[in-house]
Design an enzyme around this catalytic site. Structure first.
Site, PDB file in Angstrom:
ATOM      1  N   SER A   1      -2.807  -0.730 -10.748  1.00  0.00           N
ATOM      2  CA  SER A   1      -1.828  -1.326 -11.659  1.00  0.00           C
ATOM      3  C   SER A   1      -1.571  -0.295 -12.746  1.00  0.00           C
ATOM      4  O   SER A   1      -1.953  -0.457 -13.902  1.00  0.00           O
ATOM      5  CB  SER A   1      -2.340  -2.628 -12.256  1.00  0.00           C
ATOM      6  OG  SER A   1      -1.319  -3.195 -13.081  1.00  0.00           O
TER       7      SER A   1
ATOM      8  N   GLY B   1      -0.347   8.196  -0.069  1.00  0.00           N
ATOM      9  CA  GLY B   1      -0.695   7.838  -1.441  1.00  0.00           C
ATOM     10  C   GLY B   1      -2.197   7.825  -1.614  1.00  0.00           C
ATOM     11  O   GLY B   1      -2.800   8.791  -2.105  1.00  0.00           O
TER      12      GLY B   1
ATOM     13  N   CYS C   1       8.200  -1.802  -7.869  1.00  0.00           N
ATOM     14  CA  CYS C   1       6.965  -1.695  -8.645  1.00  0.00           C
ATOM     15  C   CYS C   1       6.388  -3.087  -8.879  1.00  0.00           C
ATOM     16  O   CYS C   1       7.044  -3.933  -9.475  1.00  0.00           O
ATOM     17  CB  CYS C   1       7.174  -1.017  -9.992  1.00  0.00           C
ATOM     18  SG  CYS C   1       5.612  -1.018 -10.924  1.00  0.00           S
TER      19      CYS C   1
ATOM     20  N   GLY D   1      -1.037   3.380   4.703  1.00  0.00           N
ATOM     21  CA  GLY D   1      -2.169   3.435   5.619  1.00  0.00           C
ATOM     22  C   GLY D   1      -2.294   4.701   6.429  1.00  0.00           C
ATOM     23  O   GLY D   1      -3.027   4.728   7.421  1.00  0.00           O
TER      24      GLY D   1
ATOM     25  N   LYS E   1       6.795  11.056  -9.542  1.00  0.00           N
ATOM     26  CA  LYS E   1       6.459   9.716 -10.020  1.00  0.00           C
ATOM     27  C   LYS E   1       7.750   9.001 -10.388  1.00  0.00           C
ATOM     28  O   LYS E   1       8.697   9.640 -10.868  1.00  0.00           O
ATOM     29  CB  LYS E   1       5.546   9.827 -11.261  1.00  0.00           C
ATOM     30  CG  LYS E   1       5.255   8.513 -11.970  1.00  0.00           C
ATOM     31  CD  LYS E   1       4.428   7.569 -11.127  1.00  0.00           C
ATOM     32  CE  LYS E   1       4.213   6.217 -11.839  1.00  0.00           C
ATOM     33  NZ  LYS E   1       3.554   5.238 -10.939  1.00  0.00           N
TER      34      LYS E   1
HETATM   35  O1  RRO Z   1       3.146   2.620 -11.680  1.00  0.00           O
HETATM   36  C1  RRO Z   1       2.779   1.663 -10.953  1.00  0.00           C
HETATM   37  O2  RRO Z   1       2.027   0.766 -11.362  1.00  0.00           O
HETATM   38  C2  RRO Z   1       3.243   1.533  -9.572  1.00  0.00           C
HETATM   39  C3  RRO Z   1       4.572   1.675  -9.186  1.00  0.00           C
HETATM   40 BR1  RRO Z   1       5.921   2.182 -10.355  1.00  0.00          BR
HETATM   41  C4  RRO Z   1       4.940   1.416  -7.842  1.00  0.00           C
HETATM   42  O3  RRO Z   1       6.103   1.501  -7.428  1.00  0.00           O
HETATM   43  N1  RRO Z   1       3.958   1.066  -6.978  1.00  0.00           N
HETATM   44  C5  RRO Z   1       2.672   0.946  -7.344  1.00  0.00           C
HETATM   45  O4  RRO Z   1       1.831   0.616  -6.508  1.00  0.00           O
HETATM   46  N2  RRO Z   1       2.324   1.193  -8.651  1.00  0.00           N
END
Ligand code: RRO
Length: 309
Positions: free
Chosen positions: A70, A269, A128, A248, A45
């Protein structure tokens, strides 16, 4: 089973399919489980200076065609990941440390300390989309260049950059010129498509709580955006900068499409979150069968080979 190993920036990956930063990789338990799984690497992460709980829940939702999140950077803080890296390195696969932060200073501090633990690679997250009031650094080429030049000075392991999606060739060209001035070793493309909005017409509500329901989109619906970004940067760097494709991937055919566009490997993901760790073996089986059927002896043999009309 076909050998699906690949080499990126001089590092060998036992499989070309790994987790995307953020997906099942926050806690020690999750990271060790990735180590024991068929994942081709352990990607952490994105980490910040301090441990974070992240945004209020609900903050992730899947829907037909993809997901919206989010999360708000929930993570253990870089010192915990620094302590974990020696254990993670005992699995026979690369460790990729994803580094984030709220200021240039944060990125430099974290990258420097994490580099000292010798992860196999470092992925600098410039994308992010979910921190209220903080635009994605990757949409500001000048800020990205300043930050990357400082981080590069303290990182001696291969260093990559995780970019947001771009939607115009002028932006691809501008970013590529910037990246050419920084010594980056690989690209990870793309982060989620930022600030989408999913609506539940039944309840007449948004589906996640933070930022009024706005969040990053992932999954099948972003595949064409991901492929376009992989292809655009592959062409701009004439195939000389390795790319990890993300966005995707649900089937072996999706992995194959990323490889054709120029990816050396892919990350998963949404499908990993939805299906669990078994997804790695399924994708290996599907990709292996597809490559064999098409006469490609390895993932590397089809890399970038997309035909134009
Ligand atoms: O932790 C998040 O909300 C997040 C991050 Br750091 C990111 O790089 N991409 C995403 O979709 N969520």
């Amino acid at each position: 089973m076909m050998d699906l190993s690949v080499t990126i920036a001089g590092v060998r990956f036992p499989s070309c399919v790994m987790n995307a930063a953020g997906a099942l990789c926050v806690t020690r338990e999750e990271l060790v489980a990735l180590g024991r799984s068929r994942a081709g690497a352990i990607v952490t992460k994105s980490m910040t200076l301090e441990p974070r709980q992240g945004n209020p829940e609900p903050r992730y939702k899947s829907f037909p065609g993809g997901s919206i999140n989010s999360m708000g950077l929930p993570n253990l803080g870089y010192q915990a990941y620094a302590q974990l890296i020696p254990e993670l390195r005992t699995f026979q696969k690369p460790v990729i440390a994803s580094v984030a932060g709220f200021s240039e200073e944060d990125f430099v501090t974290i990258a420097s300390a994490i580099n000292a633990c010798r992860p196999d690679l470092i992925e600098v997250n410039l994308s992010c989309p979910n921190i209220p009031g903080k635009p994605q650094i990757g949409y500001d080429a000048e800020a990205s260049e300043r930050l990357l030049k400082r981080v590069r000075k303290v990182v001696s392991v291969p260093m990559g950059v995780k970019l947001p999606p771009y939607f115009d060739p002028a932006h691809h060209e501008h970013m590529a010129r910037m990246l050419g001035r920084v010594e980056v070793d690989f690209l990870s493309l793309i982060n989620s498509v930022g600030n989408g909005l999913v609506v539940d017409s039944e309840t007449e509500t948004v589906v996640i709580k933070p930022k009024g329901g706005f969040g990053g989109l992932g999954g099948t619906l972003i595949k064409p955006v991901a492929l376009a970004n992989v292809r655009a940067f592959w062409k701009l760097f004439e195939g000389r900068l390795p790319i990890i494709g993300t966005g995707g991937v649900v089937s072996g055919a999706d992995v194959f499409e990323h490889l054709l566009c120029g990816a050396s490997a892919v990350q998963v993901g949404t499908v990993l979150v939805e299906e669990g760790l078994g997804v790695f073996e399924r994708l290996e089986t599907e990709l292996g069968a597809l490559l064999r059927q098409k006469g490609y002896p390895s993932p590397e043999a089809c890399r970038g080979k997309l035909k134009e009309l």
